[in-house]
Design a protein around this motif. Structure first.
Motif, PDB file in Angstrom:
ATOM      1  N   SER A  54       1.146  -1.120   0.050  1.00 57.53           N
ATOM      2  CA  SER A  54      -0.018  -0.289   0.108  1.00 57.53           C
ATOM      3  C   SER A  54       0.750   1.569   0.175  1.00 57.53           C
ATOM      4  O   SER A  54       1.265   1.502   0.859  1.00 57.53           O
ATOM      5  CB  SER A  54      -0.782  -0.220   1.404  1.00 57.53           C
ATOM      6  N   VAL A  55       0.842   2.151  -1.332  1.00 51.32           N
ATOM      7  CA  VAL A  55       2.231   2.381  -0.810  1.00 51.32           C
ATOM      8  C   VAL A  55       1.602   4.454  -0.824  1.00 51.32           C
ATOM      9  O   VAL A  55       2.355   4.997  -0.676  1.00 51.32           O
ATOM     10  CB  VAL A  55       2.418   3.177  -2.977  1.00 51.32           C
ATOM     11  N   LEU A  56       0.111   4.300  -0.217  1.00 47.25           N
ATOM     12  CA  LEU A  56       0.203   5.552   0.046  1.00 47.25           C
ATOM     13  C   LEU A  56      -0.388   5.623   1.424  1.00 47.25           C
ATOM     14  O   LEU A  56      -0.956   6.848   2.506  1.00 47.25           O
ATOM     15  CB  LEU A  56      -1.420   6.072  -1.188  1.00 47.25           C
ATOM     16  N   SER A  57      -0.593   4.465   2.581  1.00 43.55           N
ATOM     17  CA  SER A  57      -0.727   4.122   3.982  1.00 43.55           C
ATOM     18  C   SER A  57       0.581   4.190   5.146  1.00 43.55           C
ATOM     19  O   SER A  57       0.311   4.054   5.967  1.00 43.55           O
ATOM     20  CB  SER A  57      -1.589   3.611   3.622  1.00 43.55           C
ATOM     21  N   VAL A  58       1.307   3.794   4.010  1.00 50.10           N
ATOM     22  CA  VAL A  58       2.348   3.395   4.786  1.00 50.10           C
ATOM     23  C   VAL A  58       4.063   4.050   4.684  1.00 50.10           C
ATOM     24  O   VAL A  58       4.521   4.540   2.616  1.00 50.10           O
ATOM     25  CB  VAL A  58       3.135   2.021   5.105  1.00 50.10           C
ATOM     26  N   ASP A  59       4.697   4.698   5.345  1.00 48.49           N
ATOM     27  CA  ASP A  59       6.297   5.067   4.492  1.00 48.49           C
ATOM     28  C   ASP A  59       7.117   3.915   4.702  1.00 48.49           C
ATOM     29  O   ASP A  59       7.516   2.349   4.943  1.00 48.49           O
ATOM     30  CB  ASP A  59       6.607   6.186   5.845  1.00 48.49           C
ATOM     31  N   ASP A  60       7.156   3.623   3.006  1.00 53.08           N
ATOM     32  CA  ASP A  60       8.606   2.882   3.091  1.00 53.08           C
ATOM     33  C   ASP A  60       9.680   2.755   2.139  1.00 53.08           C
ATOM     34  O   ASP A  60       9.769   4.402   1.053  1.00 53.08           O
ATOM     35  CB  ASP A  60       7.508   1.326   2.268  1.00 53.08           C
ATOM     36  N   THR A  61      10.501   2.681   2.171  1.00 48.42           N
ATOM     37  CA  THR A  61      11.658   2.149   1.004  1.00 48.42           C
ATOM     38  C   THR A  61      11.841   1.615  -0.041  1.00 48.42           C
ATOM     39  O   THR A  61      11.540   0.067   0.404  1.00 48.42           O
ATOM     40  CB  THR A  61      13.252   2.530   1.876  1.00 48.42           C
ATOM     41  N   ILE A  62      12.153   1.578  -1.494  1.00 44.03           N
ATOM     42  CA  ILE A  62      11.495   0.659  -2.312  1.00 44.03           C
ATOM     43  C   ILE A  62      13.118   0.681  -2.643  1.00 44.03           C
ATOM     44  O   ILE A  62      13.797   2.029  -3.699  1.00 44.03           O
ATOM     45  CB  ILE A  62      10.661   0.855  -3.387  1.00 44.03           C
ATOM     46  N   THR A  63      13.706  -0.857  -3.020  1.00 44.74           N
ATOM     47  CA  THR A  63      14.703  -0.922  -3.218  1.00 44.74           C
ATOM     48  C   THR A  63      14.878  -1.674  -4.813  1.00 44.74           C
ATOM     49  O   THR A  63      14.276  -2.535  -4.617  1.00 44.74           O
ATOM     50  CB  THR A  63      15.939  -1.817  -2.341  1.00 44.74           C
ATOM     51  N   ILE A  64      15.421  -1.350  -6.750  1.00 43.44           N
ATOM     52  CA  ILE A  64      14.904  -2.262  -7.174  1.00 43.44           C
ATOM     53  C   ILE A  64      16.820  -2.612  -7.351  1.00 43.44           C
ATOM     54  O   ILE A  64      17.800  -1.703  -7.296  1.00 43.44           O
ATOM     55  CB  ILE A  64      14.689  -1.244  -8.527  1.00 43.44           C
ATOM     56  N   GLN A  65      17.323  -3.160  -7.341  1.00 44.04           N
ATOM     57  CA  GLN A  65      17.912  -4.747  -8.303  1.00 44.04           C
ATOM     58  C   GLN A  65      18.426  -3.885  -9.650  1.00 44.04           C
ATOM     59  O   GLN A  65      17.863  -3.961 -10.487  1.00 44.04           O
ATOM     60  CB  GLN A  65      18.517  -5.742  -7.583  1.00 44.04           C
ATOM     61  N   LEU A  66      20.013  -2.907  -9.897  1.00 46.86           N
ATOM     62  CA  LEU A  66      20.126  -2.806 -11.585  1.00 46.86           C
ATOM     63  C   LEU A  66      20.531  -3.701 -12.210  1.00 46.86           C
ATOM     64  O   LEU A  66      20.842  -3.526 -13.121  1.00 46.86           O
ATOM     65  CB  LEU A  66      20.046  -1.290 -11.129  1.00 46.86           C
ATOM     66  N   GLY A  67      21.307  -3.991 -11.876  1.00 48.54           N
ATOM     67  CA  GLY A  67      22.634  -5.583 -12.221  1.00 48.54           C
ATOM     68  C   GLY A  67      22.918  -6.181 -11.340  1.00 48.54           C
ATOM     69  O   GLY A  67      22.281  -6.914 -10.202  1.00 48.54           O
ATOM     70  N   VAL A  68      24.726  -7.009 -11.349  1.00 51.99           N
ATOM     71  CA  VAL A  68      24.907  -7.912 -10.952  1.00 51.99           C
ATOM     72  C   VAL A  68      25.106  -7.666  -9.604  1.00 51.99           C
ATOM     73  O   VAL A  68      25.500  -8.819  -8.909  1.00 51.99           O
ATOM     74  CB  VAL A  68      25.032  -9.332 -11.815  1.00 51.99           C
ATOM     75  N   GLU A  69      25.930  -6.349  -9.780  1.00 49.89           N
ATOM     76  CA  GLU A  69      26.600  -6.639  -8.362  1.00 49.89           C
ATOM     77  C   GLU A  69      25.876  -6.120  -7.268  1.00 49.89           C
ATOM     78  O   GLU A  69      24.898  -5.977  -7.679  1.00 49.89           O
ATOM     79  CB  GLU A  69      28.104  -4.811  -8.413  1.00 49.89           C
ATOM     80  N   GLU A  70      26.494  -6.147  -5.754  1.00 55.80           N
ATOM     81  CA  GLU A  70      25.043  -6.331  -4.852  1.00 55.80           C
ATOM     82  C   GLU A  70      24.735  -4.724  -4.667  1.00 55.80           C
ATOM     83  O   GLU A  70      23.561  -4.522  -4.115  1.00 55.80           O
ATOM     84  CB  GLU A  70      26.133  -6.726  -4.029  1.00 55.80           C
ATOM     85  N   ASP A  71      25.773  -4.398  -4.676  1.00 59.40           N
ATOM     86  CA  ASP A  71      25.482  -2.767  -4.230  1.00 59.40           C
ATOM     87  C   ASP A  71      25.084  -2.011  -5.782  1.00 59.40           C
ATOM     88  O   ASP A  71      25.026  -0.734  -5.838  1.00 59.40           O
ATOM     89  CB  ASP A  71      27.123  -1.590  -4.531  1.00 59.40           C
ATOM     90  N   ASP A  72      24.579  -2.146  -7.051  1.00 59.13           N
ATOM     91  CA  ASP A  72      24.179  -2.179  -7.968  1.00 59.13           C
ATOM     92  C   ASP A  72      22.239  -1.658  -7.667  1.00 59.13           C
ATOM     93  O   ASP A  72      21.468  -2.924  -8.294  1.00 59.13           O
ATOM     94  CB  ASP A  72      24.131  -2.544  -9.631  1.00 59.13           C
ATOM     95  N   THR A  73      22.154  -0.707  -7.349  1.00 57.83           N
ATOM     96  CA  THR A  73      20.375  -0.522  -6.326  1.00 57.83           C
ATOM     97  C   THR A  73      20.194   0.555  -6.812  1.00 57.83           C
ATOM     98  O   THR A  73      21.022   1.352  -7.140  1.00 57.83           O
ATOM     99  CB  THR A  73      19.953  -1.182  -5.132  1.00 57.83           C
ATOM    100  N   LEU A  74      18.715   0.811  -7.156  1.00 60.57           N
ATOM    101  CA  LEU A  74      18.148   1.895  -7.053  1.00 60.57           C
ATOM    102  C   LEU A  74      17.084   1.939  -5.783  1.00 60.57           C
ATOM    103  O   LEU A  74      16.178   0.860  -5.795  1.00 60.57           O
ATOM    104  CB  LEU A  74      17.375   2.338  -8.284  1.00 60.57           C
ATOM    105  N   SER A  75      17.229   2.775  -4.645  1.00 57.59           N
ATOM    106  CA  SER A  75      16.571   3.053  -3.410  1.00 57.59           C
ATOM    107  C   SER A  75      16.003   4.426  -3.439  1.00 57.59           C
ATOM    108  O   SER A  75      16.116   5.719  -3.667  1.00 57.59           O
ATOM    109  CB  SER A  75      16.952   2.291  -2.137  1.00 57.59           C
TER     110      SER A  75
END
Length: 195
Positions: A54-75
């Motif tokens: 529920s994207v409008l009722s809780v504060d949330d952090t979303i992380t998306i994996q962009l590549g093969v490296e562990e730190d290759d993410t978008l948050s």
């Protein structure tokens, strides 16, 4: 859009409530609509769900994996509680008096400010995702081009090996032919001398 319509309706109700010509019964009806609109706000906020969140009722952090490296993410952070805390404000204010109607007008302004913050956050997140997608597509094209160049180089190498082998084979055949011709000449010379 639906939330914007509910807030617009709340503003209309507050403006009507500020009208001194309304009877207490009319004000009670406005208050009933106010409460109904608060319920509708809760329903809309709770119904906006993406991937089970529920994207409008809780504060949330979303992380998306962009590549093969562990730190290759978008948050990115989603400030959902900015809106979910608004409907109790509408429930706690009555449109049965001018003071309550003025508070509803202030709540509408606050709601619109919060909605703008949320739109800005989501817009920034969408822009970041679009940029990441564009980078991934460019990377994919570059990898495909590199793979094609490697395949072309492998094909060129195999073609060169085949050509080299064919030249060697033709050279060996040529040497054999010359060796056969020379032995025939020698035999012919021997045959001529024996006469």
């Amino acid at each position: 859009e639906a939330l914007q319509e509910v807030v617009h309706r709340q503003e209309e109700l507050a403006l009507r409530a500020l009208n001194d010509t309304l009877s207490p019964g009319d004000r009670a009806l406005l208050q009933a609509q106010n409460l109904s609109n608060a319920d509708e706000m809760d329903r809309i906020v709770a119904s906006i769900v993406v991937n089970g969140r529920s994207v409008l009722s809780v504060d949330d952090t979303i992380t998306i994996q962009l590549g093969v490296e562990e730190d290759d993410t978008l948050s990115f952070d989603l400030p959902g509680t900015l809106l979910s805390t608004m409907s109790p404000g509408y429930r706690n204010v009555t449109l049965e008096n001018d003071f309550g109607a003025e508070w509803v007008m202030r709540l509408n302004d606050l709601f619109n400010e919060r909605l703008n913050v949320i739109r800005a956050e989501y817009g920034a997140a969408i822009n970041r995702m679009d940029s990441a997608l564009s980078n991934l597509l460019t990377e994919r094209q570059n990898l495909s081009a590199a793979e094609s160049r490697i395949r072309d180089a492998d094909l060129a190498s195999e073609t060169a090996s085949l050509t080299r082998d064919l030249i060697r084979q033709e050279g060996a055949s040529s040497v054999l032919v010359q060796a056969n011709v020379q032995s025939e000449l020698a035999l012919q010379l021997l045959a001529v001398e024996s006469f």
